[in-house]
Design a protein around this motif. Sequence first.
Motif, PDB file in Angstrom:
ATOM      1  N   LYS A 999       3.093  -3.106  25.200  1.00 41.80           N
ATOM      2  CA  LYS A 999       4.543  -3.233  25.361  1.00 41.80           C
ATOM      3  C   LYS A 999       5.269  -3.073  24.036  1.00 41.80           C
ATOM      4  O   LYS A 999       6.429  -2.662  23.999  1.00 41.80           O
ATOM      5  CB  LYS A 999       4.890  -4.581  25.994  1.00 41.80           C
ATOM      6  N   VAL A1000       4.578  -3.404  22.947  1.00 43.60           N
ATOM      7  CA  VAL A1000       5.240  -3.339  21.640  1.00 43.60           C
ATOM      8  C   VAL A1000       4.617  -2.289  20.725  1.00 43.60           C
ATOM      9  O   VAL A1000       5.251  -1.840  19.770  1.00 43.60           O
ATOM     10  CB  VAL A1000       5.209  -4.717  20.940  1.00 43.60           C
ATOM     11  N   ASN A1001       3.380  -1.884  20.993  1.00 39.68           N
ATOM     12  CA  ASN A1001       2.716  -0.914  20.127  1.00 39.68           C
ATOM     13  C   ASN A1001       3.286   0.489  20.347  1.00 39.68           C
ATOM     14  O   ASN A1001       3.484   0.905  21.483  1.00 39.68           O
ATOM     15  CB  ASN A1001       1.201  -0.908  20.407  1.00 39.68           C
ATOM     16  N   SER A1002       3.526   1.195  19.269  1.00 38.92           N
ATOM     17  CA  SER A1002       4.115   2.533  19.384  1.00 38.92           C
ATOM     18  C   SER A1002       3.243   3.617  18.767  1.00 38.92           C
ATOM     19  O   SER A1002       3.627   4.781  18.740  1.00 38.92           O
ATOM     20  CB  SER A1002       5.489   2.569  18.711  1.00 38.92           C
ATOM     21  N   SER A1003       2.074   3.255  18.251  1.00 40.68           N
ATOM     22  CA  SER A1003       1.244   4.256  17.574  1.00 40.68           C
ATOM     23  C   SER A1003       0.096   4.761  18.431  1.00 40.68           C
ATOM     24  O   SER A1003      -0.349   5.901  18.271  1.00 40.68           O
ATOM     25  CB  SER A1003       0.671   3.679  16.274  1.00 40.68           C
ATOM     26  N   LEU A1004      -0.412   3.937  19.350  1.00 44.20           N
ATOM     27  CA  LEU A1004      -1.595   4.309  20.115  1.00 44.20           C
ATOM     28  C   LEU A1004      -1.301   5.505  21.023  1.00 44.20           C
ATOM     29  O   LEU A1004      -0.300   5.526  21.740  1.00 44.20           O
ATOM     30  CB  LEU A1004      -2.065   3.126  20.971  1.00 44.20           C
ATOM     31  N   ARG A1005      -2.173   6.508  20.975  1.00 42.93           N
ATOM     32  CA  ARG A1005      -2.008   7.711  21.789  1.00 42.93           C
ATOM     33  C   ARG A1005      -3.087   7.843  22.860  1.00 42.93           C
ATOM     34  O   ARG A1005      -2.865   8.444  23.886  1.00 42.93           O
ATOM     35  CB  ARG A1005      -2.039   8.954  20.883  1.00 42.93           C
ATOM     36  N   ARG A1006      -4.260   7.294  22.632  1.00 43.99           N
ATOM     37  CA  ARG A1006      -5.345   7.399  23.612  1.00 43.99           C
ATOM     38  C   ARG A1006      -6.034   6.049  23.742  1.00 43.99           C
ATOM     39  O   ARG A1006      -6.432   5.444  22.739  1.00 43.99           O
ATOM     40  CB  ARG A1006      -6.367   8.448  23.183  1.00 43.99           C
ATOM     41  N   LEU A1007      -6.163   5.582  24.971  1.00 42.54           N
ATOM     42  CA  LEU A1007      -6.842   4.309  25.257  1.00 42.54           C
ATOM     43  C   LEU A1007      -7.827   4.531  26.406  1.00 42.54           C
ATOM     44  O   LEU A1007      -7.428   4.920  27.498  1.00 42.54           O
ATOM     45  CB  LEU A1007      -5.825   3.224  25.640  1.00 42.54           C
ATOM     46  N   ASN A1008      -9.101   4.322  26.138  1.00 41.36           N
ATOM     47  CA  ASN A1008     -10.137   4.532  27.155  1.00 41.36           C
ATOM     48  C   ASN A1008     -10.670   3.177  27.606  1.00 41.36           C
ATOM     49  O   ASN A1008     -11.286   2.439  26.833  1.00 41.36           O
ATOM     50  CB  ASN A1008     -11.280   5.360  26.571  1.00 41.36           C
ATOM     51  N   LEU A1009     -10.401   2.839  28.878  1.00 44.69           N
ATOM     52  CA  LEU A1009     -10.851   1.566  29.448  1.00 44.69           C
ATOM     53  C   LEU A1009     -11.772   1.780  30.648  1.00 44.69           C
ATOM     54  O   LEU A1009     -11.856   0.927  31.532  1.00 44.69           O
ATOM     55  CB  LEU A1009      -9.629   0.731  29.874  1.00 44.69           C
ATOM     56  N   GLN A1010     -12.457   2.907  30.673  1.00 48.53           N
ATOM     57  CA  GLN A1010     -13.363   3.176  31.790  1.00 48.53           C
ATOM     58  C   GLN A1010     -14.459   2.117  31.872  1.00 48.53           C
ATOM     59  O   GLN A1010     -14.933   1.601  30.871  1.00 48.53           O
ATOM     60  CB  GLN A1010     -14.030   4.548  31.602  1.00 48.53           C
ATOM     61  N   GLU A1011     -14.853   1.812  33.119  1.00 53.42           N
ATOM     62  CA  GLU A1011     -16.009   0.953  33.395  1.00 53.42           C
ATOM     63  C   GLU A1011     -15.900  -0.389  32.671  1.00 53.42           C
ATOM     64  O   GLU A1011     -16.782  -0.781  31.909  1.00 53.42           O
ATOM     65  CB  GLU A1011     -17.302   1.687  33.000  1.00 53.42           C
ATOM     66  N   ASN A1012     -14.787  -1.083  32.927  1.00 55.57           N
ATOM     67  CA  ASN A1012     -14.562  -2.374  32.281  1.00 55.57           C
ATOM     68  C   ASN A1012     -14.265  -3.487  33.272  1.00 55.57           C
ATOM     69  O   ASN A1012     -13.789  -4.543  32.883  1.00 55.57           O
ATOM     70  CB  ASN A1012     -13.407  -2.259  31.274  1.00 55.57           C
ATOM     71  N   SER A1013     -14.527  -3.234  34.552  1.00 57.47           N
ATOM     72  CA  SER A1013     -14.323  -4.253  35.584  1.00 57.47           C
ATOM     73  C   SER A1013     -12.899  -4.801  35.560  1.00 57.47           C
ATOM     74  O   SER A1013     -12.679  -6.008  35.682  1.00 57.47           O
ATOM     75  CB  SER A1013     -15.332  -5.408  35.403  1.00 57.47           C
ATOM     76  N   LEU A1014     -11.919  -3.907  35.429  1.00 55.19           N
ATOM     77  CA  LEU A1014     -10.525  -4.357  35.375  1.00 55.19           C
ATOM     78  C   LEU A1014     -10.050  -4.850  36.737  1.00 55.19           C
ATOM     79  O   LEU A1014      -9.234  -5.771  36.812  1.00 55.19           O
ATOM     80  CB  LEU A1014      -9.613  -3.212  34.913  1.00 55.19           C
ATOM     81  N   GLY A1015     -10.525  -4.205  37.798  1.00 54.76           N
ATOM     82  CA  GLY A1015     -10.000  -4.533  39.115  1.00 54.76           C
ATOM     83  C   GLY A1015      -8.563  -4.076  39.252  1.00 54.76           C
ATOM     84  O   GLY A1015      -7.941  -3.552  38.326  1.00 54.76           O
ATOM     85  N   MET A1016      -8.005  -4.283  40.460  1.00 52.48           N
ATOM     86  CA  MET A1016      -6.633  -3.858  40.732  1.00 52.48           C
ATOM     87  C   MET A1016      -5.630  -4.558  39.831  1.00 52.48           C
ATOM     88  O   MET A1016      -4.720  -3.933  39.278  1.00 52.48           O
ATOM     89  CB  MET A1016      -6.304  -4.130  42.204  1.00 52.48           C
TER      90      MET A1016
END
Length: 1083
Positions: A999-1016
């Motif tokens: 919500k506050v970060n403005s630099s990140l361009r790519r975030l990979n969260l595959q296979e992390n059991s996030l659920g809905m």
Amino acid sequence: MRKQEVRTGGEVGQGHGAGSPAEQVKALVDLLAGKGGQGSQAPQPPNRTPESPLKPHGNDLRIQRHREALLNRTGGGPELGSPSPRLTSLLLVEGLTDLQLREHDFTQVEATRGGWCSSRTITLDRLFLPLSRVSIPPRISITIGVAGVGKTTLVRNFIHLWARGQVGKDFSLVLPLTFRDLNTHEKLSADRLVCSVFPHAGETGLASAALTKVLLVLDGLDECKTPLDFSNTVACTDPRKEIQVDHLITNIIRGNLFPEVSVWVTSRPSAAGQIPGGLVDRMTEIRGFNKEEIKMCLEQMFPEDPVLSGWVLSQVQADRALYLMCTVPAFCRLAGLALGHLHRSRLGLPDAELWPPRTLCELYSWYFRMALGGEAQEKGKASPRIEQLAQGGRKVVGTLGRLAFHGLVRKKYVFYEPDLKVFGVDLALLQTALCGCLLQREETLASSVTYYFTHLSLQEFVAAAYYYSASRRAIFDLFTEGGMSWPRLGFLTHFRSAAQRAMQVEDGRLDVFLRFLSGLLSPRVNALLAGSLLTQGEHQGYRAQVAELLQGCLRSDGAVCARAVNVLHCLHELQHTELTRSVEEAVESGALARLTSPPHRAALAYLLQMSDVRAQEASLPLCLSQGVLQSLLPQLLHCRSLRLDTNQFKDPVMELLGSVLSGKDCRIQRISLGENQISNKGAKALARSLLVNRSLTTLDLRSNSIGPQGAKALADALKINRTLSSLSLQSNMIRDDGARFMAEALAANRTLSVLHLQKNTIGPVGTRRMADALKQNRSLKELMFSSNSIGDGGAKALAEALKVNQGLESLDLQSNSISDSGVAALMGALCANQTLLSLNLRENSISSEGAQDLARALCANSTLKSLDLTANLLHDQGAQAIAVAVRENRALTALHLQWNFIQASAAKALGQALQLNTSLTSLDLQENAIGDEGASAVASALKANTALTALYLQVASIGALGAQALGEALAVNRTLEILDLRGNAIGVAGAKALANALKVNSSLRRLNLQENSLGMDGAICVATALSGNHGLQHIKPPALRPVSQAPSKSFSSSLQGNHIGESGARMITEAIKTNAPSCTVEM
């Protein structure tokens, strides 16, 4: 060419002003295409003294008067005082290519894509001087250039500057003649030839002039009415004997007459081939416009209307074929005139007639309309009636068209008054503005009058318009003027005759004529010229039949020649693009293998030549059979980059490709032949071509079977070749013998900068040979040597080389069974080496002991940028040692420690190092069990670090606590752009923590969260957190069709493998569409 010498190292259009179209066309001729020559106006008595009269050369008043006469004849315009750079620096070429000898000027420009391959140049003031201290000045010089490139403008500039004493100072006399002048004589002696241009010489010609050095200029060999025949001309040594003009010129060039006189001939390339290469001492070529000069030319045509010039430029750039032809200055100005007229004519015309031209015929139709409009304005009529336009246009085509057509058939491009009478041209008609836009008038030195079309292409257009009209009523073959032929009735019969003639002519002189003839049947051209030259709708009865007839010309097997490619140009002019479109779609979809008929091959050759994408790289993997490739060979010559991977090509195909690469016309710079079936015989064929090739810079032969003997052949070629800079022999079984041969080549070669030898079982013996070569070589920058089982012995040999070598920048030693002792040697060398930037030691056997040596080297070395230690045996102890070095190192930007059994304690040490390090931008710790504790240590460092932009933590045993620590860091960090957390177990809590940071970060361009059991819940948290900062550009949830289109700046997130399900994916998709229109999300 004759023995080659050792090689050592404005006229754009004027403002259009308020002149009539005819005056604008005259400016085109005089300033760009240069057919006004030094005799473009009748000789005038001197009415003024030159600005800076020169003193007589050797007190010879005859020379002074001659100089003054030349200044008066060439005029004193500003363009002559300051010629453009392309006319003051000519290209040095080594004779004529097959393309130049056999093809139409347009085909030459299209095939070479408007580029000129020679990198050697010579300035105008040194044009006739020796090129080195050990060479002599040339006697016979030829300057070539396509029609309209400025050959006569060049001559006029030289003559003008010589008369002012600024160039050619070694010549006491320059005698400029044009073949238009010479055509007026049937017989002539050498002395009379001199007197015609230098009357002050007296009756005895040059013999009485007592001049030390003379230059005879013969401009426009392509306009000579009789071809030069050096085989059957009788020798003549008497300068007073009158002989046929062509025999006179032949004897002068041979040196039988005026052997001490230097001769400078200008010509179109095809006609220059009349002079045997053995008689030519120097050949130069005038290059055309480059991108900046095209822009400048169009801007100077409309100096008071930048909007108009910008629009004209955009229309030229929108069509590749037109843009290529605009590299020819005369064509560029002609196109500018036509497009300028179109722009000014927008008001009051139907929308259907306002399409910008996308074919040659459309462009020339606008030019014809401009000429008609100019005639009406000259008569004081603001808006001429259709009937008047029709009468004027058809009358011109009926008179000039017959002249143009039969001149084209007979290779006649200059006409005299007797020619006009023969073809029934009314001299009074030549005074009209319309004719002034098409035909130019010039007086020769003998006071005869010559006429010529403003540009060769205009002669071809008018000839096609005449043929189109005459074929509707002609009974006999129009090509047999005055001869007997079988009756030919109907337009289609005559069109077939024209197509057959064009296909049979070897020099391609009817190619563009046939294009125009086809274009006159297109709907858009019919709309443009209806009422003035054509009848509304008359094309409809013939268009489909002509398209079928043209495609019938493509049925023959064999090589796709330039005539066949020209048929595709004709279909384009006809606006019948189905064949080309089907082949283009097959290329893009990888289905070209099923399209192997001759028409499809011709269409592919056309695309290779004209497509914007194919021009950059002809990518044809999995597409070609040997037969198809063989048929395309003539067209492949002019491709810059060829990708022919995975085509199952065998050695016979390499013989064919070798013949292409050996050709003088070859422009191929990069060729990829990976994953074929090439053995040592095929490699030898390619090697033979490298002995003579001067264009290829990159050759990729990966995954073939050339073996040691194939490597030897290529190595022998590299000892001589001076252009190849990149060679890949990956996976070719060359073994240690092949490495020995390549090492011998490296010791002699000074141009190869990239060499790939991975997976060749070279072993330590071959490695030692390569290492010895590296001690001598200074040109190689990149050596890929992975998977060669070099062991510690090979590593030690390379280390010794690195202590001496000061050129190598990248060394890949992946998977080479190197242990600690080998690494110790390499690191000892790294302490001394100051050029190596990248070192790959992946998948070796480096333990914590070897890591100590690595650490010491990193502390001492200040140049290494990238170090890859993936899949070794560092463990915590080794990683900690490297972490200590990272604290001090200020050069390293990328460190790969993946899969090294690193745990939390080492991660803490790396975290502490990151707080102090200011150079590292990429850190890879994936597949190391650093856990939450290690992740938290790295996260803590991110709060202070301002250099790291990429952090890879895949499969690092990170849970919710580690993710929360990373989230806190992201809320503060302003530099990290890539964070990869794939294959961890951060769960919903971790996802929420990261979401809060987003919500506050403005630099990140790519975030990979595959296979992390996030659920809905976790996925929704991430999706909703993107609101306000990023926009969705691509989403790919399971079972959904991807939505694409990517802005350049975006946020990318991957949520695959998180047990969301298809319905959840749809829900999140909608949420992200709402909250983040430019974010790429994969789920």
